[in-house]
Design an enzyme around this catalytic site. Structure first.
Site, PDB file in Angstrom:
ATOM      1  N   PHE A   1       5.636  -2.754 -12.935  1.00 49.94           N
ATOM      2  CA  PHE A   1       4.860  -3.413 -11.885  1.00 49.94           C
ATOM      3  C   PHE A   1       5.406  -4.818 -11.637  1.00 49.94           C
ATOM      4  O   PHE A   1       5.143  -5.749 -12.399  1.00 49.94           O
ATOM      5  CB  PHE A   1       3.389  -3.474 -12.292  1.00 49.94           C
ATOM      6  CG  PHE A   1       2.460  -3.872 -11.185  1.00 49.94           C
ATOM      7  CD1 PHE A   1       2.103  -2.972 -10.199  1.00 49.94           C
ATOM      8  CD2 PHE A   1       1.932  -5.152 -11.126  1.00 49.94           C
ATOM      9  CE1 PHE A   1       1.238  -3.329  -9.176  1.00 49.94           C
ATOM     10  CE2 PHE A   1       1.060  -5.524 -10.115  1.00 49.94           C
ATOM     11  CZ  PHE A   1       0.713  -4.611  -9.139  1.00 49.94           C
TER      12      PHE A   1
ATOM     13  N   VAL B   1       0.835  -1.207   0.000  1.00 50.31           N
ATOM     14  CA  VAL B   1       0.000   0.000   0.000  1.00 50.31           C
ATOM     15  C   VAL B   1       0.872   1.260   0.000  1.00 50.31           C
ATOM     16  O   VAL B   1       0.487   2.284  -0.569  1.00 50.31           O
ATOM     17  CB  VAL B   1      -0.963  -0.006   1.213  1.00 50.31           C
ATOM     18  CG1 VAL B   1      -1.654   1.332   1.383  1.00 50.31           C
ATOM     19  CG2 VAL B   1      -1.994  -1.108   1.055  1.00 50.31           C
ATOM     20  N   GLU B   2       2.051   1.172   0.569  1.00 50.20           N
ATOM     21  CA  GLU B   2       2.942   2.330   0.636  1.00 50.20           C
ATOM     22  C   GLU B   2       3.759   2.536  -0.642  1.00 50.20           C
ATOM     23  O   GLU B   2       4.346   3.601  -0.847  1.00 50.20           O
ATOM     24  CB  GLU B   2       3.888   2.205   1.842  1.00 50.20           C
ATOM     25  CG  GLU B   2       3.214   2.360   3.181  1.00 50.20           C
ATOM     26  CD  GLU B   2       2.439   1.119   3.651  1.00 50.20           C
ATOM     27  OE1 GLU B   2       1.477   1.291   4.417  1.00 50.20           O
ATOM     28  OE2 GLU B   2       2.790  -0.014   3.247  1.00 50.20           O
TER      29      GLU B   2
ATOM     30  N   THR C   1      -9.892 -12.572   3.969  1.00 46.99           N
ATOM     31  CA  THR C   1     -10.739 -11.373   3.996  1.00 46.99           C
ATOM     32  C   THR C   1     -10.579 -10.602   2.686  1.00 46.99           C
ATOM     33  O   THR C   1      -9.655 -10.861   1.918  1.00 46.99           O
ATOM     34  CB  THR C   1     -10.340 -10.443   5.166  1.00 46.99           C
ATOM     35  OG1 THR C   1      -9.045  -9.904   4.894  1.00 46.99           O
ATOM     36  CG2 THR C   1     -10.330 -11.192   6.495  1.00 46.99           C
TER      37      THR C   1
ATOM     38  N   HIS D   1      -9.347  -7.832   2.274  1.00 44.77           N
ATOM     39  CA  HIS D   1      -8.177  -6.956   2.368  1.00 44.77           C
ATOM     40  C   HIS D   1      -7.269  -7.093   1.140  1.00 44.77           C
ATOM     41  O   HIS D   1      -6.768  -6.096   0.601  1.00 44.77           O
ATOM     42  CB  HIS D   1      -7.406  -7.285   3.654  1.00 44.77           C
ATOM     43  CG  HIS D   1      -6.195  -6.448   3.886  1.00 44.77           C
ATOM     44  ND1 HIS D   1      -6.262  -5.129   4.261  1.00 44.77           N
ATOM     45  CD2 HIS D   1      -4.876  -6.746   3.793  1.00 44.77           C
ATOM     46  CE1 HIS D   1      -5.035  -4.646   4.393  1.00 44.77           C
ATOM     47  NE2 HIS D   1      -4.180  -5.609   4.108  1.00 44.77           N
TER      48      HIS D   1
ATOM     49  N   VAL E   1       1.742  -9.659  -2.441  1.00 48.97           N
ATOM     50  CA  VAL E   1       0.482  -9.650  -1.699  1.00 48.97           C
ATOM     51  C   VAL E   1      -0.120 -11.042  -1.858  1.00 48.97           C
ATOM     52  O   VAL E   1      -0.363 -11.497  -2.978  1.00 48.97           O
ATOM     53  CB  VAL E   1      -0.491  -8.578  -2.227  1.00 48.97           C
ATOM     54  CG1 VAL E   1      -1.739  -8.511  -1.352  1.00 48.97           C
ATOM     55  CG2 VAL E   1       0.181  -7.214  -2.301  1.00 48.97           C
TER      56      VAL E   1
END
Length: 156
Positions: A114, A58-59, A87, A89, A82
């Protein structure tokens, strides 16, 4: 008809690699693949490679944005992993990371490759970090090198 296609050598390129620490046991293999590729295929000297570490995927977009804002680099390679949990998330993290990095690329007209693995299992991550499915860090580095050369050809 003119065809523009970039090669891999970019010996004078300055490359930033932004990498998340979360899932570092996978990410370090991605990093090794990226650095090896930049040096071997891109002929980039180690002095022209900067590694910036951050907590998680996320950072990555914010770190990539700050790196791009300096104007010191010809491309950014983003690396992370990731792994899906139980969940939603996973979906949010992957989506925001991808969107954020794409936004940085467009905002600064800078290649942001990426190399973030988005996988269902640890085994899938291991496969993509240098075993059965190649090394996605190396592939992201190749993409960055090629884009440096494509954009240079377009601008010339």
């Amino acid at each position: 008809m003119k065809v523009i296609e970039g090669g891999f050598p970019a010996p004078n390129a300055k490359i930033a690699i932004v990498i998340s620490r979360f899932n570092s046991f996978i990410n370090e293999s991605l990093l090794s693949g990226a650095i090896d590729t930049l040096k071997r295929h891109g002929q980039v000297s180690e002095d022209n490679i900067t590694v910036v570490r951050c907590p998680g995927a996320v950072e990555l977009p914010l770190v990539a944005q700050r790196v791009a804002k300096t104007g010191k680099y010809d491309a950014i390679v983003s690396l992370g992993t990731v792994i899906r949990g139980g969940t939603p998330h996973f979906d949010y993290v992957c989506s925001e990371c991808n969107k954020g990095l794409a936004q940085v690329s467009l905002e600064y007209s800078l290649p942001v490759a990426f190399g973030v693995l988005t996988v269902d299992t640890i085994d899938q991550a291991i496969e993509r970090a240098g075993t059965k499915a190649g090394n996605k860090g190396a592939e992201a580095a190749l993409s960055a090198l090629e884009m440096i050369n494509v954009l240079s050809e377009i601008d010339s």
